[in-house]
Scaffold this motif. Structure first.
Motif, short mmCIF file in Angstrom:
data_model
loop_
_atom_site.label_atom_id
_atom_site.label_comp_id
_atom_site.label_asym_id
_atom_site.label_seq_id
_atom_site.Cartn_x
_atom_site.Cartn_y
_atom_site.Cartn_z
N TYR A 138 11.69 5.64 -37.47
CA TYR A 138 12.47 6.86 -37.40
C TYR A 138 12.57 8.17 -37.07
CZ TYR A 138 9.01 7.22 -41.20
OH TYR A 138 8.21 6.88 -41.91
N SER A 160 20.21 0.28 -41.95
CA SER A 160 20.41 -0.09 -43.00
C SER A 160 20.01 -0.37 -44.45
CB SER A 160 21.91 -0.60 -42.36
OG SER A 160 21.52 -2.07 -42.88
N TRP A 164 14.25 2.37 -44.57
CA TRP A 164 14.77 3.49 -44.02
C TRP A 164 14.89 4.62 -44.41
CZ3 TRP A 164 14.49 2.36 -38.71
CH2 TRP A 164 15.63 4.29 -37.50
N PRO A 165 14.10 6.18 -43.88
CA PRO A 165 14.39 6.83 -44.92
C PRO A 165 15.89 7.29 -45.22
CG PRO A 165 12.95 6.90 -43.77
CD PRO A 165 13.18 6.09 -43.02
N ALA A 166 16.35 7.68 -45.79
CA ALA A 166 18.02 8.60 -46.65
C ALA A 166 17.93 9.62 -45.39
CB ALA A 166 18.23 8.52 -48.29
N SER A 167 16.83 10.69 -45.03
CA SER A 167 17.22 11.12 -44.61
C SER A 167 17.52 10.62 -42.62
CB SER A 167 15.85 12.39 -44.54
OG SER A 167 14.65 11.55 -43.89
N SER A 168 17.12 9.72 -42.63
CA SER A 168 17.94 9.09 -41.06
C SER A 168 19.28 8.57 -41.37
CB SER A 168 16.67 8.53 -40.68
OG SER A 168 15.29 9.51 -40.80
N ARG A 169 19.73 8.38 -42.20
CA ARG A 169 21.11 8.38 -42.03
C ARG A 169 21.59 8.92 -42.30
NH1 ARG A 169 19.62 3.95 -47.39
NH2 ARG A 169 18.32 2.72 -45.95
N ASN A 170 22.13 10.09 -42.09
CA ASN A 170 23.11 11.53 -42.36
C ASN A 170 23.74 11.41 -41.14
OD1 ASN A 170 21.34 12.99 -41.03
ND2 ASN A 170 20.52 13.57 -42.47
#
Length: 247
Positions: A138, A160, A164-170
């Motif tokens: 990521y 998903s 996976w870090p939430a910061s890399s889902r934005n």
């Protein structure tokens, strides 16, 4: 003793499954079960174990299996000319000599990227890239390439995934992936390691399947954003040549 026999039998069956891939690039569960003459439920359990150790990879879209990158790691000391890590080495050395920085080859293995080949820069201050190193998927230029150019279903599964870090889902990260796909390459400056920068491009085989990420890395004070843009055409051309060497 009986337990020992069962254990050995399981190992033999797992090896038989791996040997199926000497005659095919990818296989379905049904095809593998037919070739090894075992029930699909048995084969499914063995494949799950092999997948867990990285010896096979399952394509979630097609439900077909292919060899995983643990096979490459095992073959690090072999000299097979079909091994991409060895086959592409002369081109990597040529690129290093032209651009003067460390050149690495990365493949995706699950939620990580693995450095399967590296050619160190000859400069006194350089990026040392140990072969076999496992790094997060990521963050970093090569990671962005491996995610941005992955098949849509694979990319969705990665983003998903629970790890996976939430910061890399934005939206900002999604925009980065779109820009990488549009440019054809990715850059990173001190994203994973202070003082380090990298630029990376995808390597596609003749079937236009993403095989690996080719990366140029070095100290961020030398490999600046402007310098990475200047080096990008040579990196892309090298990746294109390498792809033509792969089946």
């Amino acid at each position: 003793m009986e337990d020992g026999k069962l254990t050995v039998r399981a190992v033999e069956r797992a090896l038989d499954i791996l040997l199926c891939f000497t005659q095919a690039e990818d296989l379905s569960l049904t095809e593998i079960a037919s070739r090894v003459e075992l029930h699909k439920s048995t084969v499914h359990r063995l494949l799950a174990s092999l997948e867990g150790k990285g010896f096979v990879i399952r394509d979630p879209a097609s439900e077909r299996y292919r060899l995983g990158f643990s096979v490459w790691e095992l073959s690090a000391n072999l000299t097979h000319t079909d091994d991409p890590a060895l086959l592409l080495l002369p081109e990597m050395e040529r690129l290093r000599d032209v651009l003067g920085e460390t050149v690495s080859l990365y493949v995706r293995d699950g939620m990580e990227r693995v450095r399967v080949q590296a050619v160190q820069s000859n400069q006194a201050i350089r990026r040392v890239a140990p072969i076999g190193a496992r790094l997060p998927l990521y963050v970093g230029a090569s990671s962005k390439v491996l995610v941005a150019f992955a098949e849509h279903a694979e990319q969705e599964a990665l983003l998903s995934h629970a790890t996976w870090p939430a910061s890399s889902r934005n939206e900002a990260y999604q925009q980065q992936l779109r820009e990488v796909h549009e440019l054809g390459y990715a850059t990173s400056v001190e994203e994973r390691e202070p003082g380090a920068a990298a630029v990376s491009a995808p390597i596609f085989d003749r079937s236009h399947r993403l095989v690996a990420a080719l990366a140029l890395s070095g100290p961020s004070n030398r490999l600046t954003v402007e310098m990475m843009k200047e080096h990008a055409p040579a990196l892309l051309e090298a990746a294109r040549r390498m792809g033509k060497m792969l089946k």
